[in-house]
Design a protein around this motif. Structure first.
Motif, PDB file in Angstrom:
ATOM      1  N   VAL A  33       0.360  -1.208  -7.844  1.00 18.91           N
ATOM      2  CA  VAL A  33      -0.497   0.066  -8.496  1.00 18.91           C
ATOM      3  C   VAL A  33      -0.044  -0.676 -10.129  1.00 18.91           C
ATOM      4  O   VAL A  33       1.432  -0.354 -10.626  1.00 18.91           O
ATOM      5  CB  VAL A  33      -0.633   1.546  -8.064  1.00 18.91           C
ATOM      6  CG1 VAL A  33      -0.782   2.308  -9.311  1.00 18.91           C
ATOM      7  CG2 VAL A  33      -0.079   1.146  -6.890  1.00 18.91           C
ATOM      8  N   GLU A  34      -1.382  -0.797 -10.774  1.00 25.59           N
ATOM      9  CA  GLU A  34      -0.595  -1.402 -12.182  1.00 25.59           C
ATOM     10  C   GLU A  34      -1.459  -0.798 -13.354  1.00 25.59           C
ATOM     11  O   GLU A  34      -2.954  -1.310 -12.985  1.00 25.59           O
ATOM     12  CB  GLU A  34       0.222  -1.680 -12.771  1.00 25.59           C
ATOM     13  CG  GLU A  34       0.370  -2.964 -14.102  1.00 25.59           C
ATOM     14  CD  GLU A  34       1.153  -2.669 -14.588  1.00 25.59           C
ATOM     15  OE1 GLU A  34       1.529  -1.322 -15.557  1.00 25.59           O
ATOM     16  OE2 GLU A  34       2.123  -2.290 -13.831  1.00 25.59           O
ATOM     17  N   ASP A  35      -1.769   0.005 -14.624  1.00 34.09           N
ATOM     18  CA  ASP A  35      -2.523   0.656 -15.070  1.00 34.09           C
ATOM     19  C   ASP A  35      -2.593  -0.751 -16.369  1.00 34.09           C
ATOM     20  O   ASP A  35      -3.838  -0.436 -17.287  1.00 34.09           O
ATOM     21  CB  ASP A  35      -2.592   1.444 -16.172  1.00 34.09           C
ATOM     22  CG  ASP A  35      -1.261   1.513 -16.369  1.00 34.09           C
ATOM     23  OD1 ASP A  35      -0.944   3.130 -17.645  1.00 34.09           O
ATOM     24  OD2 ASP A  35       0.037   0.853 -16.815  1.00 34.09           O
ATOM     25  N   GLU A  36      -1.337  -2.157 -16.522  1.00 31.44           N
ATOM     26  CA  GLU A  36      -1.642  -3.071 -17.410  1.00 31.44           C
ATOM     27  C   GLU A  36      -2.531  -4.514 -16.321  1.00 31.44           C
ATOM     28  O   GLU A  36      -1.693  -4.656 -16.011  1.00 31.44           O
ATOM     29  CB  GLU A  36      -0.893  -3.667 -18.490  1.00 31.44           C
ATOM     30  CG  GLU A  36      -0.083  -2.577 -19.437  1.00 31.44           C
ATOM     31  CD  GLU A  36      -0.852  -2.662 -20.438  1.00 31.44           C
ATOM     32  OE1 GLU A  36      -1.301  -2.947 -20.632  1.00 31.44           O
ATOM     33  OE2 GLU A  36      -0.490  -0.985 -21.135  1.00 31.44           O
ATOM     34  N   ASP A  56      -4.967  -4.767  -3.149  1.00 32.81           N
ATOM     35  CA  ASP A  56      -5.697  -4.666  -4.328  1.00 32.81           C
ATOM     36  C   ASP A  56      -4.496  -4.353  -5.569  1.00 32.81           C
ATOM     37  O   ASP A  56      -3.089  -4.498  -4.902  1.00 32.81           O
ATOM     38  CB  ASP A  56      -6.012  -3.202  -3.786  1.00 32.81           C
ATOM     39  CG  ASP A  56      -7.421  -2.576  -4.507  1.00 32.81           C
ATOM     40  OD1 ASP A  56      -7.572  -3.524  -4.876  1.00 32.81           O
ATOM     41  OD2 ASP A  56      -7.705  -1.939  -4.660  1.00 32.81           O
ATOM     42  N   CYS A  57      -4.968  -4.237  -6.460  1.00 30.57           N
ATOM     43  CA  CYS A  57      -4.759  -4.144  -7.718  1.00 30.57           C
ATOM     44  C   CYS A  57      -5.521  -2.918  -8.214  1.00 30.57           C
ATOM     45  O   CYS A  57      -6.821  -3.319  -8.633  1.00 30.57           O
ATOM     46  CB  CYS A  57      -4.962  -5.624  -8.447  1.00 30.57           C
ATOM     47  SG  CYS A  57      -4.111  -6.530  -8.175  1.00 30.57           S
ATOM     48  N   VAL A  58      -4.741  -1.859  -8.496  1.00 28.43           N
ATOM     49  CA  VAL A  58      -5.515  -0.232  -9.031  1.00 28.43           C
ATOM     50  C   VAL A  58      -4.549  -0.259 -10.084  1.00 28.43           C
ATOM     51  O   VAL A  58      -3.450  -0.604 -10.591  1.00 28.43           O
ATOM     52  CB  VAL A  58      -5.672   0.149  -7.767  1.00 28.43           C
ATOM     53  CG1 VAL A  58      -6.354   0.169  -6.552  1.00 28.43           C
ATOM     54  CG2 VAL A  58      -3.801   1.151  -7.397  1.00 28.43           C
ATOM     55  N   ALA A  59      -4.928   1.195 -10.548  1.00 21.59           N
ATOM     56  CA  ALA A  59      -4.330   1.497 -12.233  1.00 21.59           C
ATOM     57  C   ALA A  59      -3.929   3.180 -12.335  1.00 21.59           C
ATOM     58  O   ALA A  59      -3.672   3.100 -13.311  1.00 21.59           O
ATOM     59  CB  ALA A  59      -5.285   1.232 -13.621  1.00 21.59           C
ATOM     60  N   LEU A  75       3.134  -1.449   1.686  1.00 21.97           N
ATOM     61  CA  LEU A  75       4.594  -1.186   0.420  1.00 21.97           C
ATOM     62  C   LEU A  75       3.598  -1.085  -1.020  1.00 21.97           C
ATOM     63  O   LEU A  75       2.400  -1.683  -0.700  1.00 21.97           O
ATOM     64  CB  LEU A  75       5.744  -2.786   0.815  1.00 21.97           C
ATOM     65  CG  LEU A  75       6.481  -2.491  -0.625  1.00 21.97           C
ATOM     66  CD1 LEU A  75       7.451  -1.756  -0.735  1.00 21.97           C
ATOM     67  CD2 LEU A  75       6.613  -3.967  -1.000  1.00 21.97           C
ATOM     68  N   MET A  76       4.159  -0.183  -1.464  1.00 18.62           N
ATOM     69  CA  MET A  76       3.437  -0.169  -2.593  1.00 18.62           C
ATOM     70  C   MET A  76       4.251  -0.814  -3.401  1.00 18.62           C
ATOM     71  O   MET A  76       5.729  -0.347  -3.626  1.00 18.62           O
ATOM     72  CB  MET A  76       3.203   1.070  -3.006  1.00 18.62           C
ATOM     73  CG  MET A  76       1.846   1.569  -2.139  1.00 18.62           C
ATOM     74  SD  MET A  76       1.538   3.422  -2.444  1.00 18.62           S
ATOM     75  CE  MET A  76       3.122   4.381  -2.384  1.00 18.62           C
ATOM     76  N   LEU A  77       4.468  -1.731  -4.886  1.00 17.94           N
ATOM     77  CA  LEU A  77       4.327  -1.653  -6.347  1.00 17.94           C
ATOM     78  C   LEU A  77       3.419  -0.985  -6.944  1.00 17.94           C
ATOM     79  O   LEU A  77       2.991  -1.359  -7.597  1.00 17.94           O
ATOM     80  CB  LEU A  77       4.400  -3.096  -7.068  1.00 17.94           C
ATOM     81  CG  LEU A  77       5.024  -4.085  -5.742  1.00 17.94           C
ATOM     82  CD1 LEU A  77       4.723  -5.516  -6.607  1.00 17.94           C
ATOM     83  CD2 LEU A  77       6.400  -4.355  -6.005  1.00 17.94           C
ATOM     84  N   MET A  78       4.213  -0.192  -7.359  1.00 18.04           N
ATOM     85  CA  MET A  78       3.807   1.201  -8.149  1.00 18.04           C
ATOM     86  C   MET A  78       4.613   1.372  -9.655  1.00 18.04           C
ATOM     87  O   MET A  78       5.963   1.654  -9.458  1.00 18.04           O
ATOM     88  CB  MET A  78       4.331   2.837  -7.451  1.00 18.04           C
ATOM     89  CG  MET A  78       3.870   3.197  -8.152  1.00 18.04           C
ATOM     90  SD  MET A  78       2.771   3.982  -7.885  1.00 18.04           S
ATOM     91  CE  MET A  78       1.477   4.690  -6.415  1.00 18.04           C
ATOM     92  N   ASP A  79       3.506   1.414 -10.358  1.00 15.97           N
ATOM     93  CA  ASP A  79       4.630   1.940 -11.993  1.00 15.97           C
ATOM     94  C   ASP A  79       4.738   3.154 -11.962  1.00 15.97           C
ATOM     95  O   ASP A  79       3.517   3.835 -11.788  1.00 15.97           O
ATOM     96  CB  ASP A  79       3.117   0.828 -12.870  1.00 15.97           C
ATOM     97  CG  ASP A  79       3.524   1.432 -14.505  1.00 15.97           C
ATOM     98  OD1 ASP A  79       5.075   1.492 -14.481  1.00 15.97           O
ATOM     99  OD2 ASP A  79       2.820   1.011 -15.157  1.00 15.97           O
ATOM    100  N   ILE A  80       5.353   3.692 -12.883  1.00 17.43           N
ATOM    101  CA  ILE A  80       5.916   5.193 -12.717  1.00 17.43           C
ATOM    102  C   ILE A  80       5.021   5.272 -14.284  1.00 17.43           C
ATOM    103  O   ILE A  80       4.056   7.290 -14.065  1.00 17.43           O
ATOM    104  CB  ILE A  80       7.270   5.367 -13.588  1.00 17.43           C
ATOM    105  CG1 ILE A  80       8.337   4.622 -12.332  1.00 17.43           C
ATOM    106  CG2 ILE A  80       7.455   6.659 -13.708  1.00 17.43           C
ATOM    107  CD1 ILE A  80       9.727   4.897 -12.371  1.00 17.43           C
TER     108      ILE A  80
END
Length: 728
Positions: A33-36, A56-59, A75-80
């Motif tokens: 989860v990354e908006d860049e 998946d890659c979501v923003a 697992l989630m890698l989450m951008d704050i």
């Protein structure tokens, strides 16, 4: 599934860890989860090179929820920091409300407030950007391993809690009293007291004290007049591992008890108390009766020679018995009188109802709560006075008591006063009386008026809600102000750094570009600081107005010049409709200009490119506060945009400090100060400002100020509506 490196642990789709030797199952599946986009792509390549599967890659937060529901990653890698209404922390919380999914937060900087919010999610790690490949792999494996261990721990805690609940249910349902004490010894090793460690409800009833009043205290602290007999028994048990069963009289408990005591562990004695008072009293009565018979026999033998003296003695005893009976009857009558006075004089409502729900008795308090005299209440059922919305709940509690043969219950409901219709909250304590066949005979109830308590609780709830809202507004403001300060400051530092580094090599036009960007960022910071200072002075009442006559048309044109460059960059057309070439008003030129500029900037900010912003200026009217004919002149200015608009329930809230519309506060920045300052300035001019939605899309902000310097409180706006061409 895939083995965690070096751990011999394997992870399954149903989030269960198990040992499968050296067999390598499916890969760990990870959602990014990354908006860049560039950062997301780099993460995806790195993860796949490390042997993980990227689902998946979501923003955005909404895309995160949908992707988790569709792919069920491990697992989630989450951008704050995410775009949209939902940041990474809120998105992670939303996902974890639906399923137990581990998350690792990614962030470019560690803000204390953000980390405080993030810790509430209980993430399995934080990674600072840029991300090191080794740290990434370590964090992922630890997170998956920790999540599996946490799942096992939760299952073990659940099983332990179930066993404890079974033990507590058995402990609390015992009919006999149970206590656990710790012996206290003096320097010579002799017991002189003990401390209560635990007692059950039956023991609470015997002691007439709750566990909270007893546990942790010594016997001498609980019962100051306790005898030494007990203190000699329990130390004796300490020397007898097999325990001991004995009988004793307990004055503080008011009866005789059979006690089974045994050593639970060193210095701790457990005891079970069985009430044998009825049996003991029967034995004592029998012994006393036999003793009295023996004495009577001896008396008859001694007095047989003198019949006259015997008859006189018998007569004297009869007289004494009659007097004793009279004394007893007087005591009983006095006790009944005291009880009746207590019931009749209490402010609580006392009732008795039969098995059909008919009122058999009510005390005089019924006149206050039920609104009817006592005799009229006795012709009604209890349900006639219950607030209709509480009737089903109350009946349900009574049905449960009858079904379970429950002898007592507590309930709260509302009662309707039959005379004036007022509603009161009543807290009931009910005692149900059953016959030997388990059939209800009657219910005695005591009702306490808790209306004031309920009102206090409601006021406290409202106060807490208001405090929570204020705290939320403060947090949002601090987040926004941090964002608004950081961005221009970052640009100033960056362009200054570029300029210093390339001062001798960069062409002049490039250096000019750097200086222009530094100037724009500095201007943006200046505007923000000015807004904060203005709001502080306005709220403190220290801002004075320089009132004189000015042309409002000219003020509007100057404000349009201030925002002209922004409108050109966005391709937004500014349209100014005025009812006259000059429109004079008594005002502070600088502050009214600040209001117009703020409204124009606000509309340009939320209007899409190639849209338009329309300024309408026309005469308006104020009417006197008191009833009367005639109106007073004013000037009305409206700014109409074609932006996103404002939800109807937020049209008033957007003028509060630190508040932004939910449609705009995440898309275009800002601190929520501008409109609050505008309202303060307009009200300082004895005017009014309001917002409404444009039927064609967008929003309309309008203010109306008097055309002359009339005193405060004399005028109010006559109307608040959009100015159309038909009104000009």
């Amino acid at each position: 599934m895939e083995a965690l490196s070096g751990l011999g642990i394997y992870y399954s789709e149903n989030r269960t860890l198990f040992q499968v030797g050296t067999l390598v199952m499916e890969k760990i599946r990870i959602l990014i989860v990354e908006d860049e986009a560039v950062v997301a792509l780099e993460l995806k390549i790195t993860l796949e090179s490390l042997g993980y599967e990227v689902t998946d890659c979501v923003a955005t937060g909404l895309e995160t929820i949908a992707s988790v529901a569709k792919d069920a990653p491990d697992l989630m890698l989450m951008d704050i920091r995410l775009k949209g209404d939902m940041d990474g922390i809120d998105a992670a919380r939303n996902v974890q409300d639906r399923m137990d999914l581990p998350v690792i937060f990614l962030t470019a900087y560690a803000d204390d407030e953000i980390l405080k919010r993030a810790r509430q999610i209980r993430p399995f790690g934080y990674l600072m950007k840029p991300i090191n490949e080794r740290d990434l792999k370590t964090a992922i494996e630890i997170a998956v391993y920790s999540d599996a261990i946490e799942s096992k721990r939760k299952q073990a805690e659940k099983e332990l809690q179930e066993r404890e609940e079974q033990y507590d249910k058995l402990f609390n349902s015992m009919l006999n009293g149970f206590l656990l004490v710790e012996m206290i010894f003096d320097e010579k090793g002799e017991a002189y007291d003990w401390r209560y460690l635990k007692i059950n409800p039956a023991m609470e009833k015997l002691m007439s004290r709750t566990a909270e009043e007893v546990v942790g205290k010594t016997i001498l602290e609980v019962f100051q007049d306790f005898t030494d007999e007990w203190l000699t028994i329990f130390p004796r048990i300490a020397d007898n591992p097999g325990g001991e069963i004995f009988e004793l009289y307990a004055p503080v408990f008011g009866g005789y008890f059979q006690v089974a005591a045994y050593m639970l562990k060193e210095n701790q004695v457990a005891a079970v108390f069985s009430d044998i008072t009825p049996r003991k009293e029967a034995e004592l009565a029998r012994l006393q009766m036999e003793e009295e018979r023996e004495k009577a026999r001896e008396a008859l033998e001694k007095k047989v020679a003198d019949r006259t003296e015997e008859l006189q003695t018998i007569n004297r005893k009869l007289v004494e018995e009659i007097e004793d009976r009279k004394v007893l009857e007087g005591i009983l009558a006095e006790s009944e009188t005291r009880y009746r006075n207590l019931v009749e004089g209490t402010r609580d409502l006392v009732t008795q109802i039969d098995e059909r729900g008919q009122l058999l008795y009510v005390n005089p308090t019924a006149n206050t709560i039920f609104g009817l005299p006592v005799e009229e209440c006795l012709n009604k059922k209890w349900s006639d006075f219950v607030y209709p919305e509480d009737l089903q709940m109350t009946q349900g509690v009574l049905d449960d008591c009858l079904r379970n043969k429950q002898e007592s219950a507590r309930i709260e409901n509302r009662q309707v006063n039959q005379s004036d219709g007022t509603v009161r909250h009543i807290g009931w304590t009910m005692h149900l009386n059953f016959d030997d066949d388990g059939k209800l005979r009657y219910i005695n109830s005591i009702g306490q008026d808790i209306t004031s308590q309920k009102e206090t609780e409601e006021n406290l709830r409202k106060a807490k809600t208001a405090a929570d809202n204020a705290n939320q507004a403060k947090s949002e403001f601090l987040a926004n102000i941090s964002h608004e300060l950081r961005n221009p400051m970052h640009q100033i530092l960056s362009y200054s750094k570029y300029g210093i580094k390339k001062i001798t090599t960069a062409p002049l036009d490039k250096l000019l570009h750097y200086f222009n960007q530094i100037y724009k960022s500095g201007s943006r910071l200046t505007l923000l600081l000015n807004d904060l200072l203005d709001l502080s002075r306005l709220e403190a009442g220290s801002l004075s107005y320089q009132m004189s006559k000015h042309d409002l048309v000219r003020i509007v044109e100057n404000a349009m010049d201030d925002v002209r460059e922004l409108s050109r960059e966005r391709g937004i057309e500014l349209i100014f409709n005025t009812a006259g070439k000059r429109m004079l008003v008594v005002c502070d030129k600088l502050r009214i200009g600040q209001v117009v500029t703020n409204l124009l900037s606000n509309s340009l900010k939320f209007t899409s490119d190639s849209g338009n912003v329309v300024i309408d200026l026309a005469s308006g009217e104020f009417q006197p506060v008191a009833d009367g004919d005639g109106t007073n002149p004013g000037l009305k200015l409206s700014v109409t945009d074609t932006g996103v608009g404002i939800p109807e329930d937020e049209l008033e809230a957007v003028f509060s400090r630190f508040v932004q519309s939910s449609k705009t506060k995440t898309g275009a920045g800002g601190t929520g100060l501008g409109l609050a300052i505008c309202r303060q300035i307009i009200e300082g001019h004895q005017g009014k400002i309001w917002a409404e939605n444009n039927p064609e899309g967008g929003a309309i902000f309008t203010f109306l100020i008097p055309a002359s310097d009339r005193p405060s409180g004399v005028l109010v706006p006559r109307e608040a509506r959009q100015i159309n061409s038909s009104d000009l």
